[in-house]
Design a protein around this motif. Structure first.
Motif, mmCIF file in Angstrom:
data_model
loop_
_atom_site.group_PDB
_atom_site.id
_atom_site.type_symbol
_atom_site.label_atom_id
_atom_site.label_comp_id
_atom_site.label_asym_id
_atom_site.label_seq_id
_atom_site.Cartn_x
_atom_site.Cartn_y
_atom_site.Cartn_z
ATOM 1 N N VAL A 170 1.159 -10.847 -9.771
ATOM 2 C CA VAL A 170 0.684 -11.833 -11.037
ATOM 3 C C VAL A 170 -0.148 -12.818 -10.244
ATOM 4 N N PRO A 171 -1.427 -12.625 -10.382
ATOM 5 C CA PRO A 171 -2.290 -13.442 -9.346
ATOM 6 C C PRO A 171 -2.408 -14.948 -10.117
ATOM 7 N N SER A 172 -2.500 -15.782 -9.204
ATOM 8 C CA SER A 172 -2.763 -17.311 -9.491
ATOM 9 C C SER A 172 -3.222 -18.222 -8.443
ATOM 10 N N GLY A 173 -4.323 -18.711 -8.463
ATOM 11 C CA GLY A 173 -5.057 -19.125 -7.380
ATOM 12 C C GLY A 173 -5.043 -18.449 -6.107
ATOM 13 N N GLU A 174 -4.717 -18.841 -5.057
ATOM 14 C CA GLU A 174 -4.953 -18.087 -3.799
ATOM 15 C C GLU A 174 -3.958 -16.908 -3.802
ATOM 16 N N HIS A 175 -3.010 -16.801 -4.602
ATOM 17 C CA HIS A 175 -2.134 -15.810 -4.743
ATOM 18 C C HIS A 175 -2.601 -14.594 -5.443
ATOM 19 N N GLY A 176 -3.010 -13.577 -4.844
ATOM 20 C CA GLY A 176 -3.533 -12.308 -5.444
ATOM 21 C C GLY A 176 -3.393 -11.014 -4.479
ATOM 22 N N GLY A 177 -3.789 -9.941 -5.032
ATOM 23 C CA GLY A 177 -3.587 -8.630 -4.454
ATOM 24 C C GLY A 177 -4.628 -8.529 -3.074
ATOM 25 N N TYR A 178 -5.731 -9.153 -3.386
ATOM 26 C CA TYR A 178 -6.644 -8.939 -2.187
ATOM 27 C C TYR A 178 -6.392 -9.677 -1.045
ATOM 28 N N ARG A 179 -5.198 -9.611 -0.288
ATOM 29 C CA ARG A 179 -4.984 -10.333 0.981
ATOM 30 C C ARG A 179 -4.138 -9.620 1.631
ATOM 31 N N SER A 180 -4.106 -9.728 3.168
ATOM 32 C CA SER A 180 -3.587 -8.686 3.995
ATOM 33 C C SER A 180 -2.188 -9.188 4.089
ATOM 34 N N ASP A 181 -1.633 -10.038 3.655
ATOM 35 C CA ASP A 181 -0.265 -10.729 3.953
ATOM 36 C C ASP A 181 0.111 -11.547 2.631
ATOM 37 N N LEU A 182 1.082 -10.846 1.919
ATOM 38 C CA LEU A 182 1.349 -11.189 0.595
ATOM 39 C C LEU A 182 2.935 -11.661 0.148
ATOM 40 N N VAL A 183 3.218 -12.470 -0.226
ATOM 41 C CA VAL A 183 4.663 -12.882 -0.833
ATOM 42 C C VAL A 183 4.953 -12.518 -2.123
ATOM 43 N N VAL A 184 5.923 -11.598 -2.715
ATOM 44 C CA VAL A 184 6.058 -11.349 -3.849
ATOM 45 C C VAL A 184 7.524 -11.247 -4.147
ATOM 46 N N PRO A 185 8.097 -11.408 -5.725
ATOM 47 C CA PRO A 185 9.453 -11.074 -5.667
ATOM 48 C C PRO A 185 9.800 -9.709 -5.441
ATOM 49 N N ALA A 186 11.151 -9.727 -4.949
ATOM 50 C CA ALA A 186 11.570 -8.275 -4.551
ATOM 51 C C ALA A 186 11.783 -7.358 -5.744
ATOM 52 N N ARG A 187 11.713 -7.912 -6.954
ATOM 53 C CA ARG A 187 11.997 -7.124 -8.182
ATOM 54 C C ARG A 187 10.505 -6.609 -8.641
#
Length: 311
Positions: A92-109
């Motif tokens: 769920v993208p928001s600001g710098e948090h989005g899929g187009y990045r080589s290192d990403l933190v997301v909920p395990a679920r």
């Protein structure tokens, strides 16, 4: 630093630039993914081009689908993951948090293991569109044997919906351009009608009272309403809420509400792994060529998803 693709000023495809960002902190219930593939979806173009919402919206990273490997697991994760697992995830993208990045933190679920033998680029096309298709089905809540129509059936969302609807025992009426008919039939559609202005009239010719439900993946909005019977349901994907009448229930859906439906994501991974979902990759450009992928996507007619590759 983390390699990412995003915008600092919204605009067209050329607004996408390479960025160096700080790693995201890892919290309880989260995992860190080393991203190798990120699918390019129409929603990404909206993130790219939407006017800025203030200074806090200065950097924006698109992307709702990724695949890669787990590199770190936070506390209180209740999913059976290990470091090094190949996974796919919805973002769920928001600001710098989005899929187009080589290192990403997301909920395990929001994460599912990739079945053995399934390439990560193909897996990256599943989470967002697959969950959207499942959400549409769940919203329609039709019994086996009911008739459902879908516009935009040759697209990624539409194709997944056709296949999931058939697995649910529904009779599927789909639209297709001539060059897409074979694909839509291969997904299991029972009736394939020409896409375009005459689709709804053809539906009503075959089903004089209308179909029980419809997923409007082509965003026809009001033009799709006559295809649905009195008391039926029209599911929309861009927020359209209806024409103010109540003959048909209009149900806008937003996949971010399904982003942590882990069991549904696990099932989609299983279906993709055993070939019951047809996965299509239009191309695999390096992440630095994201602007070209966006340009190609906006020409329309692309079948499958471009998948950005991160080293």
């Amino acid at each position: 630093m983390v390699h990412a693709i995003g915008v600092t000023e919204p605009g067209g495809p050329d607004a996408l630039v390479e960025l160096d960002l700080e790693p995201e902190p890892l919290g309880p219930g989260q995992v860190r993914i080393r991203v190798t593939s990120a699918a390019v979806n129409p929603t990404d173009t909206l993130v790219r081009s939407r006017p800025r919402q203030g200074e806090a919206d200065g950097v924006r990273v698109p992307g709702m689908d990724v695949a890669g490997t787990i590199s770190e697991i936070g506390p209180d994760v209740d999913r059976p993951f290990q470091i090094g697992d190949a996974v796919m995830a919805i973002v769920v993208p928001s600001g710098e948090h989005g899929g187009y990045r080589s290192d990403l933190v997301v909920p395990a679920r929001s994460v599912a293991k990739i079945p053995a033998g399934l390439p990560d680029a193909e897996a990256a096309t599943v989470p967002m569109n697959g969950l959207t298709a499942q959400l549409a089905l769940d919203t329609l809540a039709l019994p086996a044997g009911a008739t459902v129509a879908v516009t935009g059936a040759a697209g990624t969302l539409g194709g997944y919906f056709v296949q999931l609807a058939k697995l649910a025992g529904l009779v599927v009426v789909a639209d297709a351009a001539p060059q897409d008919e074979e694909f839509v039939r291969s997904c299991g559609a029972d009736v394939v009608l020409p896409r375009g202005d005459g689709f709804v009239a053809e539906v009503r010719r075959l089903y004089p009272h209308g179909v029980d439900g419809l997923l409007d993946a082509a965003v026809l909005d009001a033009a799709a309403l006559p295809a649905v019977k009195d008391g039926g349901t029209l599911v929309t994907v861009r927020g359209w809420q209806g024409d103010g009448t109540d003959r048909v229930r209009v149900a806008p859906i937003f996949v971010r509400g399904y982003a942590e439906e882990a069991e549904k994501l696990d099932r989609l991974a299983e279906l993709a792994g055993d070939g019951r979902l047809t996965l299509r990759v239009a191309g695999q450009p390096p992440a630095a060529e994201a602007a070209d992928a966006h340009r190609s996507l906006e020409k329309h007619g692309v079948r499958g998803r471009f998948v950005l590759r991160f080293a």
